[in-house]
Write an enzyme that holds these catalytic residues in place. Structure first.
Site, PDB file in Angstrom:
ATOM      1  CB  SER A  20      -0.856  -0.028   1.266  1.00  0.00           C
ATOM      2  OG  SER A  20      -1.429   1.223   1.500  1.00  0.00           O
TER       3      SER A  20
ATOM      4  CE1 TYR B 276      -4.023  -2.877   5.492  1.00  0.00           C
ATOM      5  CE2 TYR B 276      -3.607  -0.541   5.121  1.00  0.00           C
ATOM      6  CZ  TYR B 276      -3.828  -1.815   4.630  1.00  0.00           C
ATOM      7  OH  TYR B 276      -3.842  -2.023   3.267  1.00  0.00           O
TER       8      TYR B 276
ATOM      9  CE  LYS C 271      -1.515  -4.571   3.281  1.00  0.00           C
ATOM     10  NZ  LYS C 271      -1.786  -5.869   2.686  1.00  0.00           N
TER      11      LYS C 271
HETATM   12  P1  NAD Z   1     -10.989  -7.184   1.008  1.00  0.00           P
HETATM   13  O1  NAD Z   1     -11.208  -7.181   2.490  1.00  0.00           O
HETATM   14  O2  NAD Z   1     -12.144  -6.947   0.136  1.00  0.00           O
HETATM   15  O3  NAD Z   1     -10.280  -8.550   0.566  1.00  0.00           O
HETATM   16  C1  NAD Z   1      -9.408  -9.258   1.407  1.00  0.00           C
HETATM   17  C2  NAD Z   1      -9.883 -10.705   1.422  1.00  0.00           C
HETATM   18  O4  NAD Z   1      -9.006 -11.468   2.265  1.00  0.00           O
HETATM   19  C3  NAD Z   1     -11.300 -10.869   1.992  1.00  0.00           C
HETATM   20  O5  NAD Z   1     -12.073 -11.645   1.096  1.00  0.00           O
HETATM   21  C4  NAD Z   1     -11.091 -11.594   3.324  1.00  0.00           C
HETATM   22  O6  NAD Z   1     -12.173 -12.437   3.637  1.00  0.00           O
HETATM   23  C5  NAD Z   1      -9.807 -12.348   3.052  1.00  0.00           C
HETATM   24  N1  NAD Z   1      -9.003 -12.656   4.250  1.00  0.00           N
HETATM   25  C6  NAD Z   1      -8.644 -11.824   5.262  1.00  0.00           C
HETATM   26  N2  NAD Z   1      -7.896 -12.482   6.160  1.00  0.00           N
HETATM   27  C7  NAD Z   1      -7.772 -13.759   5.708  1.00  0.00           C
HETATM   28  C8  NAD Z   1      -7.111 -14.915   6.207  1.00  0.00           C
HETATM   29  N3  NAD Z   1      -6.445 -14.901   7.363  1.00  0.00           N
HETATM   30  N4  NAD Z   1      -7.188 -16.059   5.485  1.00  0.00           N
HETATM   31  C9  NAD Z   1      -7.872 -16.098   4.311  1.00  0.00           C
HETATM   32  N5  NAD Z   1      -8.527 -15.039   3.802  1.00  0.00           N
HETATM   33  C10 NAD Z   1      -8.466 -13.876   4.497  1.00  0.00           C
HETATM   34  O7  NAD Z   1      -9.837  -6.111   0.724  1.00  0.00           O
HETATM   35  P2  NAD Z   1      -9.297  -5.536  -0.671  1.00  0.00           P
HETATM   36  O8  NAD Z   1      -9.652  -4.097  -0.728  1.00  0.00           O
HETATM   37  O9  NAD Z   1      -9.654  -6.425  -1.773  1.00  0.00           O
HETATM   38  O10 NAD Z   1      -7.729  -5.603  -0.385  1.00  0.00           O
HETATM   39  C11 NAD Z   1      -6.923  -6.675  -0.827  1.00  0.00           C
HETATM   40  C12 NAD Z   1      -5.495  -6.442  -0.358  1.00  0.00           C
HETATM   41  O11 NAD Z   1      -5.033  -5.179  -0.853  1.00  0.00           O
HETATM   42  C13 NAD Z   1      -5.349  -6.381   1.160  1.00  0.00           C
HETATM   43  O12 NAD Z   1      -4.144  -7.002   1.521  1.00  0.00           O
HETATM   44  C14 NAD Z   1      -5.280  -4.888   1.428  1.00  0.00           C
HETATM   45  O13 NAD Z   1      -4.578  -4.589   2.610  1.00  0.00           O
HETATM   46  C15 NAD Z   1      -4.537  -4.384   0.202  1.00  0.00           C
HETATM   47  N6  NAD Z   1      -4.786  -2.961  -0.086  1.00  0.00           N
HETATM   48  C16 NAD Z   1      -6.065  -2.525  -0.221  1.00  0.00           C
HETATM   49  C17 NAD Z   1      -6.301  -1.160  -0.451  1.00  0.00           C
HETATM   50  C18 NAD Z   1      -7.703  -0.639  -0.562  1.00  0.00           C
HETATM   51  O14 NAD Z   1      -7.902   0.569  -0.418  1.00  0.00           O
HETATM   52  N7  NAD Z   1      -8.698  -1.455  -0.854  1.00  0.00           N
HETATM   53  C19 NAD Z   1      -5.223  -0.259  -0.569  1.00  0.00           C
HETATM   54  C20 NAD Z   1      -3.931  -0.756  -0.444  1.00  0.00           C
HETATM   55  C21 NAD Z   1      -3.717  -2.123  -0.204  1.00  0.00           C
HETATM   56  N1  UFG Z   2     -12.567  11.145   3.515  1.00  0.00           N
HETATM   57  C1  UFG Z   2     -13.569  12.000   3.913  1.00  0.00           C
HETATM   58  N2  UFG Z   2     -14.699  11.456   4.434  1.00  0.00           N
HETATM   59  C2  UFG Z   2     -14.871  10.110   4.579  1.00  0.00           C
HETATM   60  C3  UFG Z   2     -13.841   9.239   4.172  1.00  0.00           C
HETATM   61  C4  UFG Z   2     -12.694   9.799   3.649  1.00  0.00           C
HETATM   62  O1  UFG Z   2     -13.448  13.217   3.792  1.00  0.00           O
HETATM   63  O2  UFG Z   2     -15.922   9.686   5.082  1.00  0.00           O
HETATM   64  C5  UFG Z   2     -11.345  11.713   2.905  1.00  0.00           C
HETATM   65  C6  UFG Z   2     -10.072  11.422   3.673  1.00  0.00           C
HETATM   66  O3  UFG Z   2      -9.859  12.399   4.659  1.00  0.00           O
HETATM   67  C7  UFG Z   2      -9.029  11.432   2.552  1.00  0.00           C
HETATM   68  C8  UFG Z   2      -9.806  10.893   1.354  1.00  0.00           C
HETATM   69  O4  UFG Z   2     -11.176  11.096   1.656  1.00  0.00           O
HETATM   70  O5  UFG Z   2      -8.641  12.757   2.273  1.00  0.00           O
HETATM   71  C9  UFG Z   2      -9.559   9.407   1.087  1.00  0.00           C
HETATM   72  O6  UFG Z   2      -9.806   8.677   2.283  1.00  0.00           O
HETATM   73  P1  UFG Z   2      -9.920   7.078   2.290  1.00  0.00           P
HETATM   74  O7  UFG Z   2     -10.234   6.683   3.687  1.00  0.00           O
HETATM   75  O8  UFG Z   2     -10.830   6.626   1.219  1.00  0.00           O
HETATM   76  O9  UFG Z   2      -8.472   6.625   1.859  1.00  0.00           O
HETATM   77  P2  UFG Z   2      -7.041   6.899   2.543  1.00  0.00           P
HETATM   78  O10 UFG Z   2      -6.225   7.618   1.526  1.00  0.00           O
HETATM   79  O11 UFG Z   2      -7.167   7.505   3.860  1.00  0.00           O
HETATM   80  O12 UFG Z   2      -6.565   5.407   2.799  1.00  0.00           O
HETATM   81  C10 UFG Z   2      -6.472   4.479   1.733  1.00  0.00           C
HETATM   82  C11 UFG Z   2      -6.752   3.054   2.239  1.00  0.00           C
HETATM   83  C12 UFG Z   2      -5.661   2.610   3.163  1.00  0.00           C
HETATM   84  C13 UFG Z   2      -4.323   2.814   2.544  1.00  0.00           C
HETATM   85  C14 UFG Z   2      -4.171   4.248   2.107  1.00  0.00           C
HETATM   86  C15 UFG Z   2      -2.871   4.497   1.401  1.00  0.00           C
HETATM   87  O13 UFG Z   2      -7.971   2.999   2.940  1.00  0.00           O
HETATM   88  O14 UFG Z   2      -5.822   1.226   3.364  1.00  0.00           O
HETATM   89  O15 UFG Z   2      -5.224   4.567   1.183  1.00  0.00           O
HETATM   90  O16 UFG Z   2      -2.796   3.643   0.312  1.00  0.00           O
HETATM   91  F1  UFG Z   2      -3.365   2.528   3.457  1.00  0.00           F
END
Ligand code: NAD
Ligand code: UFG
Length: 336
Positions: free
Chosen positions: A124, A149, A153
Site C-alpha cells: 500500500s 495496518y 504492510k
Molecule cells: P478485502 O477485504 O475486500 O479482501 C481481502 C480478502 O481477504 C477478503 O475476502 C477476506 O475475507 C480475506 N481474508 C482476510 N484475512 C484472511 C485470512 N487470514 N485467510 C484467508 N482469507 C483472508 O480487501 P481488498 O480491498 O480487496 O484488499 C486486498 C489487499 O489489498 C489487502 O491485503 C489490502 O490490505 C490491500 N490494499 C487494499 C487497499 C484498498 O484501499 N482497498 C489499498 C492498499 C492495499
Molecule cells: N474522507 C472524507 N470522508 C470520509 C472518508 C474519507 O473526507 O468519510 C477523505 C479522507 O480524509 C481522505 C480521502 O477522503 O482525504 C480518502 O480517504 P480514504 O479513507 O478513502 O483513503 P485513505 O487515503 O485515507 O486510505 C487508503 C486506504 C488505506 C491505505 C491508504 C494508502 O484505505 O488502506 O489509502 O494507500 F493505506
C-alpha cells in the site's frame, strides 16, 4: 500457469480473478470469508463463463495450505488476503499483526516447502509514511507508518526482502496500491464494505443511493486546490490488470521488484463528490468536519516505473471510476 489467489473473494481479488481468467490463466482461490462472501465467486464465474477451484481456508492454517499445494500444481501466488481497516487496526493491533504478518509468514513457509517461490504481494502507499513528498517514488525510504495496518504492510515488505536475501530462488513482486475505487463495468462485482464504510468512495455512493444521509468531509483547510485531501484514485480494473503484468514479471525472473500502482493524478474529496454527482445525476449531501487524525493533505504516485518495466499504465479516468462505482452501488444497494 496456475495461480493461487489468496483473498480472491474480496474487492480487489475478485476483479483480479476475472482478469486472470479472461487472460487464460488457471486459478485456485482461497479465502476465509472474513470480509467477503461466496456470491462474489459465483459472479466471477458468471462474468467469465469459467470455473475454478475454491478452498475456504485461512492463510494461518498451515495444514490447509499444505493440502492446497499438494492438490494443485501452483506456479505462483497472488497474495491479497489480509485485514485492511486502518481505524480497526488501532483498536485491534494484535489481530492485525497476527493475521497480516503471521498469516504471510505461514503462507511463505508453505510455499517454500512446496517449492513454489513466486509471489505477488498487495502492499500500500501507506508504507511511504507521513514524511515523503508526492509524487511518491519506489526509491523513497519507507516506514514511519502511523497505524498498525500500515505497519503490517511495512513489516511484510521487510520480511519478503529478507526471504530473497536468504534464498535467491524467490521471485517477489511488491505492488504498492494507491486508492482503488470503481467496479467491474457489468455492475456485478464491486466493493462490499461491512457496516458504515471507512473509505471515501463507498461512503459517497451510499449517500447518493440514499442509504446514508450525509458525507463528512474531513477538513477543508489543507494546502490543496480546494482545501480537501488529495489522493491518487485508481480504477480497480486497471489495478487488476497490473496484477497480470506482475504475474508475468514474477514468472520471468528472480529478485524483489517493487511497483507503485496509481495513475499519477490527484483528486480532492470535493472533486470526487462532484464526479459522483455527475455520474449519478444525484446531489450528494455533505458537511465539512474537522480533519481525521493521521490523514495526509496530499498523496499521489509516480507510476513511471510500472510503465517502464511492466508496460502497465492505468487507462480509466475519474469519470469512468465514478460511473462504475455508481452502477455497482445502484444495482446492488445492499451489496451481494
Ligand atoms: P478485502 O477485504 O475486500 O479482501 C481481502 C480478502 O481477504 C477478503 O475476502 C477476506 O475475507 C480475506 N481474508 C482476510 N484475512 C484472511 C485470512 N487470514 N485467510 C484467508 N482469507 C483472508 O480487501 P481488498 O480491498 O480487496 O484488499 C486486498 C489487499 O489489498 C489487502 O491485503 C489490502 O490490505 C490491500 N490494499 C487494499 C487497499 C484498498 O484501499 N482497498 C489499498 C492498499 C492495499
Ligand atoms: N474522507 C472524507 N470522508 C470520509 C472518508 C474519507 O473526507 O468519510 C477523505 C479522507 O480524509 C481522505 C480521502 O477522503 O482525504 C480518502 O480517504 P480514504 O479513507 O478513502 O483513503 P485513505 O487515503 O485515507 O486510505 C487508503 C486506504 C488505506 C491505505 C491508504 C494508502 O484505505 O488502506 O489509502 O494507500 F493505506
Amino acid at each position: 500457469m496456475k495461480i493461487l489467489v489468496t483473498g480472491g473473494a474480496g474487492y480487489i481479488g475478485s476483479h483480479t480473478c476475472v482478469e486472470l481468467l479472461n487472460a487464460g490463466y488457471e486459478i485456485v482461490v482461497l479465502d476465509n470469508f472474513y470480509n467477503s462472501c461466496a456470491e462474489s465467486l459465483n459472479r466471477i464465474k458468471e462474468l467469465t463463463g469459467k470455473d475454478f477451484k475454491f478452498y475456504e481456508c485461512d492463510i494461518r492454517d498451515r495444514d490447509g495450505l499444505e493440502k492446497i499445494f499438494a492438490e494443485n500444481n501452483i506456479d505462483a501466488v497472488i497474495h491479497f488476503a489480509g485485514l485492511k481497516a486502518v481505524g480497526e487496526s488501532v483498536q485491534k493491533p494484535l489481530e492485525y499483526y497476527e493475521n497480516n504478518v503471521g498469516g504471510t509468514i505461514t503462507l511463505c513457509e508453505a510455499m517454500r516447502d512446496a517449492g513454489c517461490k513466486k509471489i505477488v504481494f498487495s502492499s500500500s502507499a501507506t508504507v511511504y509514511g507521513m514524511n515523503n513528498p508526492s509524487p511518491l517514488k519506489e526509491t523513497m525510504q519507507i516506514g514511519g507508518t502511523t497505524n498498525p495496518y500500515g505497519t503490517t504492510k511495512y513489516m511484510i515488505e521487510l520480511i519478503l526482502q529478507d526471504l530473497y536475501v536468504s534464498d535467491k530462488d524467490w521471485s517477489i513482486t511488491i505492488l504498492r496500491y494507491f486508492n482503488p475505487i470503481g467496479a467491474h463495468e457489468s455492475g456485478r462485482i464491486g466493493e462490499n464494505p461491512n457496516g458504515i464504510p471507512n473509505n471515501l468512495m463507498p461512503y459517497v455512493t451510499q449517500v447518493a443511493v440514499g442509504k446514508l444521509s450525509c458525507l463528512s468531509v474531513f477538513g477543508d483547510d489543507y494546502d490543496t486546490h480546494d482545501g480537501t485531501g488529495v489522493r491518487d484514485y485508481i480504477h480497480v480494473v486497471d489495478l487488476a490488470l497490473g496484477h497480470i503484468k506482475a504475474v508475468e514479471k514474477v514468472a520471468s525472473c528472480t529478485g524483489v521488484n517493487i511497483y507503485n500502482l496509481g495513475t499519477g493524478n490527484g483528486y480532492s474529496v470535493l472533486d470526487i463528490v462532484k464526479a459522483v454527482e455527475k455520474a449519478s445525476g444525484v446531489k450528494v449531501n455533505y458537511k465539512i468536519v474537522p480533519r481525521r487524525p493521521g490523514d495526509l493533505a496530499t498523496c499521489y504516485s509516480d507510476p513511471s516505473k510500472a510503465k517502464a518495466e511492466l508496460g502497465w499504465v492505468a487507462e480509466r479516468g475519474i469519470e469512468k471510476m465514478c460511473e462504475d462505482s455508481w452502477r455497482w452501488q445502484k444495482n446492488n444497494p445492499k451489496g451481494y
